[in-house]
Motif scaffolding. Sequence first.
Motif, PDB file in Angstrom:
ATOM      1  N   ARG A  43       0.843  -1.193   0.000  1.00  0.00           N
ATOM      2  CA  ARG A  43       0.000   0.000   0.000  1.00  0.00           C
ATOM      3  C   ARG A  43       0.878   1.242   0.000  1.00  0.00           C
ATOM      4  O   ARG A  43       2.010   1.202   0.468  1.00  0.00           O
ATOM      5  N   GLU A  44       0.319   2.335  -0.488  1.00  0.00           N
ATOM      6  CA  GLU A  44       1.078   3.580  -0.530  1.00  0.00           C
ATOM      7  C   GLU A  44       1.155   4.267   0.819  1.00  0.00           C
ATOM      8  O   GLU A  44       1.993   5.113   1.036  1.00  0.00           O
ATOM      9  N   LYS A  45       0.241   3.930   1.730  1.00  0.00           N
ATOM     10  CA  LYS A  45       0.248   4.564   3.046  1.00  0.00           C
ATOM     11  C   LYS A  45      -0.091   3.548   4.120  1.00  0.00           C
ATOM     12  O   LYS A  45      -0.664   2.507   3.837  1.00  0.00           O
ATOM     13  N   VAL A  46       0.228   3.904   5.334  1.00  0.00           N
ATOM     14  CA  VAL A  46      -0.133   3.082   6.487  1.00  0.00           C
ATOM     15  C   VAL A  46      -1.606   3.307   6.775  1.00  0.00           C
ATOM     16  O   VAL A  46      -2.117   4.413   6.656  1.00  0.00           O
ATOM     17  N   CYS A  47      -2.308   2.273   7.177  1.00  0.00           N
ATOM     18  CA  CYS A  47      -3.715   2.424   7.570  1.00  0.00           C
ATOM     19  C   CYS A  47      -3.811   3.202   8.870  1.00  0.00           C
ATOM     20  O   CYS A  47      -2.944   3.101   9.733  1.00  0.00           O
ATOM     21  N   GLY A  48      -4.854   3.948   9.015  1.00  0.00           N
ATOM     22  CA  GLY A  48      -5.080   4.687  10.252  1.00  0.00           C
ATOM     23  C   GLY A  48      -4.424   6.053  10.200  1.00  0.00           C
ATOM     24  O   GLY A  48      -3.582   6.341   9.347  1.00  0.00           O
ATOM     25  N   GLY A  49      -4.816   6.890  11.110  1.00  0.00           N
ATOM     26  CA  GLY A  49      -4.302   8.254  11.128  1.00  0.00           C
ATOM     27  C   GLY A  49      -2.976   8.401  11.845  1.00  0.00           C
ATOM     28  O   GLY A  49      -2.178   9.255  11.509  1.00  0.00           O
ATOM     29  N   CYS A  50      -2.750   7.594  12.857  1.00  0.00           N
ATOM     30  CA  CYS A  50      -1.503   7.697  13.619  1.00  0.00           C
ATOM     31  C   CYS A  50      -1.303   6.430  14.431  1.00  0.00           C
ATOM     32  O   CYS A  50      -2.208   5.614  14.583  1.00  0.00           O
ATOM     33  N   VAL A  51      -0.118   6.282  14.912  1.00  0.00           N
ATOM     34  CA  VAL A  51       0.163   5.227  15.880  1.00  0.00           C
ATOM     35  C   VAL A  51       0.412   5.954  17.194  1.00  0.00           C
ATOM     36  O   VAL A  51       1.478   6.527  17.405  1.00  0.00           O
ATOM     37  N   ASN A  52      -0.599   5.969  18.055  1.00  0.00           N
ATOM     38  CA  ASN A  52      -0.493   6.725  19.295  1.00  0.00           C
ATOM     39  C   ASN A  52       0.126   5.877  20.411  1.00  0.00           C
ATOM     40  O   ASN A  52       0.489   4.720  20.205  1.00  0.00           O
ATOM     41  N   ALA A  53       0.224   6.466  21.590  1.00  0.00           N
ATOM     42  CA  ALA A  53       0.874   5.795  22.717  1.00  0.00           C
ATOM     43  C   ALA A  53       0.168   4.488  23.079  1.00  0.00           C
ATOM     44  O   ALA A  53       0.827   3.487  23.381  1.00  0.00           O
ATOM     45  N   ALA A  54      -1.158   4.479  23.031  1.00  0.00           N
ATOM     46  CA  ALA A  54      -1.894   3.251  23.354  1.00  0.00           C
ATOM     47  C   ALA A  54      -1.592   2.154  22.338  1.00  0.00           C
ATOM     48  O   ALA A  54      -1.421   0.983  22.700  1.00  0.00           O
ATOM     49  N   ALA A  55      -1.505   2.526  21.074  1.00  0.00           N
ATOM     50  CA  ALA A  55      -1.184   1.539  20.035  1.00  0.00           C
ATOM     51  C   ALA A  55       0.235   1.006  20.217  1.00  0.00           C
ATOM     52  O   ALA A  55       0.482  -0.190  20.055  1.00  0.00           O
ATOM     53  N   LEU A  56       1.175   1.877  20.559  1.00  0.00           N
ATOM     54  CA  LEU A  56       2.550   1.429  20.805  1.00  0.00           C
ATOM     55  C   LEU A  56       2.627   0.467  21.977  1.00  0.00           C
ATOM     56  O   LEU A  56       3.349  -0.523  21.926  1.00  0.00           O
ATOM     57  N   ARG A  57       1.861   0.745  23.047  1.00  0.00           N
ATOM     58  CA  ARG A  57       1.840  -0.178  24.193  1.00  0.00           C
ATOM     59  C   ARG A  57       1.285  -1.537  23.784  1.00  0.00           C
ATOM     60  O   ARG A  57       1.818  -2.580  24.153  1.00  0.00           O
ATOM     61  N   MET A  58       0.195  -1.532  23.002  1.00  0.00           N
ATOM     62  CA  MET A  58      -0.400  -2.787  22.558  1.00  0.00           C
ATOM     63  C   MET A  58       0.588  -3.567  21.683  1.00  0.00           C
ATOM     64  O   MET A  58       0.751  -4.772  21.857  1.00  0.00           O
ATOM     65  N   LEU A  59       1.277  -2.883  20.789  1.00  0.00           N
ATOM     66  CA  LEU A  59       2.261  -3.561  19.950  1.00  0.00           C
ATOM     67  C   LEU A  59       3.402  -4.120  20.800  1.00  0.00           C
ATOM     68  O   LEU A  59       3.913  -5.206  20.527  1.00  0.00           O
ATOM     69  N   GLY A  60       3.792  -3.392  21.832  1.00  0.00           N
ATOM     70  CA  GLY A  60       4.811  -3.901  22.751  1.00  0.00           C
ATOM     71  C   GLY A  60       4.340  -5.134  23.489  1.00  0.00           C
ATOM     72  O   GLY A  60       5.093  -6.098  23.670  1.00  0.00           O
ATOM     73  N   ASP A  61       3.072  -5.137  23.892  1.00  0.00           N
ATOM     74  CA  ASP A  61       2.510  -6.284  24.613  1.00  0.00           C
ATOM     75  C   ASP A  61       2.527  -7.556  23.782  1.00  0.00           C
ATOM     76  O   ASP A  61       2.631  -8.662  24.322  1.00  0.00           O
ATOM     77  N   ILE A  62       2.398  -7.424  22.459  1.00  0.00           N
ATOM     78  CA  ILE A  62       2.383  -8.610  21.601  1.00  0.00           C
ATOM     79  C   ILE A  62       3.727  -8.842  20.913  1.00  0.00           C
ATOM     80  O   ILE A  62       3.838  -9.675  20.030  1.00  0.00           O
ATOM     81  N   GLY A  63       4.748  -8.075  21.326  1.00  0.00           N
ATOM     82  CA  GLY A  63       6.091  -8.306  20.816  1.00  0.00           C
ATOM     83  C   GLY A  63       6.376  -7.739  19.442  1.00  0.00           C
ATOM     84  O   GLY A  63       7.311  -8.174  18.770  1.00  0.00           O
ATOM     85  N   MET A  64       5.598  -6.753  19.014  1.00  0.00           N
ATOM     86  CA  MET A  64       5.791  -6.197  17.675  1.00  0.00           C
ATOM     87  C   MET A  64       6.313  -4.765  17.693  1.00  0.00           C
ATOM     88  O   MET A  64       6.347  -4.100  16.659  1.00  0.00           O
ATOM     89  N   ASP A  65       6.734  -4.262  18.832  1.00  0.00           N
ATOM     90  CA  ASP A  65       7.182  -2.883  18.923  1.00  0.00           C
ATOM     91  C   ASP A  65       8.505  -2.633  18.202  1.00  0.00           C
ATOM     92  O   ASP A  65       8.815  -1.497  17.849  1.00  0.00           O
ATOM     93  N   SER A  66       9.259  -3.658  17.910  1.00  0.00           N
ATOM     94  CA  SER A  66      10.553  -3.476  17.246  1.00  0.00           C
ATOM     95  C   SER A  66      10.413  -2.925  15.835  1.00  0.00           C
ATOM     96  O   SER A  66      11.371  -2.382  15.287  1.00  0.00           O
ATOM     97  N   VAL A  67       9.224  -3.030  15.237  1.00  0.00           N
ATOM     98  CA  VAL A  67       9.058  -2.511  13.878  1.00  0.00           C
ATOM     99  C   VAL A  67       9.163  -0.990  13.837  1.00  0.00           C
ATOM    100  O   VAL A  67       9.361  -0.415  12.766  1.00  0.00           O
ATOM    101  N   PHE A  68       9.082  -0.340  14.999  1.00  0.00           N
ATOM    102  CA  PHE A  68       9.158   1.116  15.030  1.00  0.00           C
ATOM    103  C   PHE A  68      10.520   1.638  15.452  1.00  0.00           C
ATOM    104  O   PHE A  68      10.697   2.847  15.583  1.00  0.00           O
ATOM    105  N   VAL A  69      11.490   0.774  15.627  1.00  0.00           N
ATOM    106  CA  VAL A  69      12.828   1.214  16.022  1.00  0.00           C
ATOM    107  C   VAL A  69      13.372   2.121  14.922  1.00  0.00           C
ATOM    108  O   VAL A  69      13.390   1.780  13.743  1.00  0.00           O
ATOM    109  N   GLY A  70      13.765   3.324  15.316  1.00  0.00           N
ATOM    110  CA  GLY A  70      14.334   4.280  14.377  1.00  0.00           C
ATOM    111  C   GLY A  70      13.305   5.099  13.613  1.00  0.00           C
ATOM    112  O   GLY A  70      13.660   5.950  12.805  1.00  0.00           O
ATOM    113  N   ALA A  71      12.017   4.889  13.881  1.00  0.00           N
ATOM    114  CA  ALA A  71      10.977   5.662  13.185  1.00  0.00           C
ATOM    115  C   ALA A  71      10.892   7.060  13.764  1.00  0.00           C
ATOM    116  O   ALA A  71      11.175   7.286  14.928  1.00  0.00           O
TER     117      ALA A  71
END
Length: 73
Positions: A43-71
Amino acid sequence: MRLEDGIWDAVLIGAGPAGGVSAALLAERGWRVLLLERAHWPREKVCGGCVNAAALRMLGDIGMDSVFVGAAS
Protein backbone atom coordinates in the motif's frame (compact mmCIF):
# COMPACT_ATOMS: atom_id res chain seq x y z
CA MET A 1 -1.24 -24.93 3.60
CA ARG A 2 -2.75 -24.08 0.24
CA LEU A 3 -5.89 -22.03 -0.32
CA GLU A 4 -7.49 -24.96 -2.14
CA ASP A 5 -7.18 -27.16 0.95
CA GLY A 6 -9.99 -25.13 2.53
CA ILE A 7 -9.33 -26.18 6.11
CA TRP A 8 -9.11 -23.11 8.33
CA ASP A 9 -9.69 -22.42 11.99
CA ALA A 10 -10.25 -18.73 11.24
CA VAL A 11 -10.85 -16.64 8.14
CA LEU A 12 -10.17 -12.94 8.55
CA ILE A 13 -11.36 -10.34 6.04
CA GLY A 14 -9.09 -7.31 5.74
CA ALA A 15 -5.33 -7.23 6.21
CA GLY A 16 -5.20 -3.82 7.85
CA PRO A 17 -3.70 -3.36 11.31
CA ALA A 18 -6.48 -5.21 13.16
CA GLY A 19 -6.72 -8.09 10.70
CA GLY A 20 -2.96 -8.47 10.38
CA VAL A 21 -2.32 -8.49 14.12
CA SER A 22 -5.25 -10.83 14.75
CA ALA A 23 -4.01 -13.26 12.09
CA ALA A 24 -0.47 -13.18 13.49
CA LEU A 25 -1.62 -13.82 17.06
CA LEU A 26 -3.87 -16.71 16.03
CA ALA A 27 -1.16 -18.27 13.87
CA GLU A 28 1.33 -18.05 16.77
CA ARG A 29 -1.15 -20.08 18.82
CA GLY A 30 -1.29 -22.79 16.17
CA TRP A 31 -4.50 -21.77 14.40
CA ARG A 32 -4.76 -22.33 10.66
CA VAL A 33 -5.54 -18.80 9.46
CA LEU A 34 -6.64 -17.45 6.09
CA LEU A 35 -6.22 -13.65 5.81
CA LEU A 36 -8.01 -12.12 2.82
CA GLU A 37 -7.38 -8.64 1.42
CA ARG A 38 -8.82 -7.13 -1.74
CA ALA A 39 -6.24 -4.34 -2.13
CA HIS A 40 -2.94 -4.77 -3.90
CA TRP A 41 0.28 -4.71 -1.89
CA PRO A 42 2.32 -2.82 -0.96
CA ARG A 43 0.00 0.00 0.00
CA GLU A 44 1.08 3.58 -0.53
CA LYS A 45 0.25 4.56 3.05
CA VAL A 46 -0.13 3.08 6.49
CA CYS A 47 -3.72 2.42 7.57
CA GLY A 48 -5.08 4.69 10.25
CA GLY A 49 -4.30 8.25 11.13
CA CYS A 50 -1.50 7.70 13.62
CA VAL A 51 0.16 5.23 15.88
CA ASN A 52 -0.49 6.72 19.30
CA ALA A 53 0.87 5.80 22.72
CA ALA A 54 -1.89 3.25 23.35
CA ALA A 55 -1.18 1.54 20.03
CA LEU A 56 2.55 1.43 20.81
CA ARG A 57 1.84 -0.18 24.19
CA MET A 58 -0.40 -2.79 22.56
CA LEU A 59 2.26 -3.56 19.95
CA GLY A 60 4.81 -3.90 22.75
CA ASP A 61 2.51 -6.28 24.61
CA ILE A 62 2.38 -8.61 21.60
CA GLY A 63 6.09 -8.31 20.82
CA MET A 64 5.79 -6.20 17.68
CA ASP A 65 7.18 -2.88 18.92
CA SER A 66 10.55 -3.48 17.25
CA VAL A 67 9.06 -2.51 13.88
CA PHE A 68 9.16 1.12 15.03
CA VAL A 69 12.83 1.21 16.02
CA GLY A 70 14.33 4.28 14.38
CA ALA A 71 10.98 5.66 13.18
CA ALA A 72 10.33 9.38 13.38
CA SER A 73 7.96 10.51 16.10
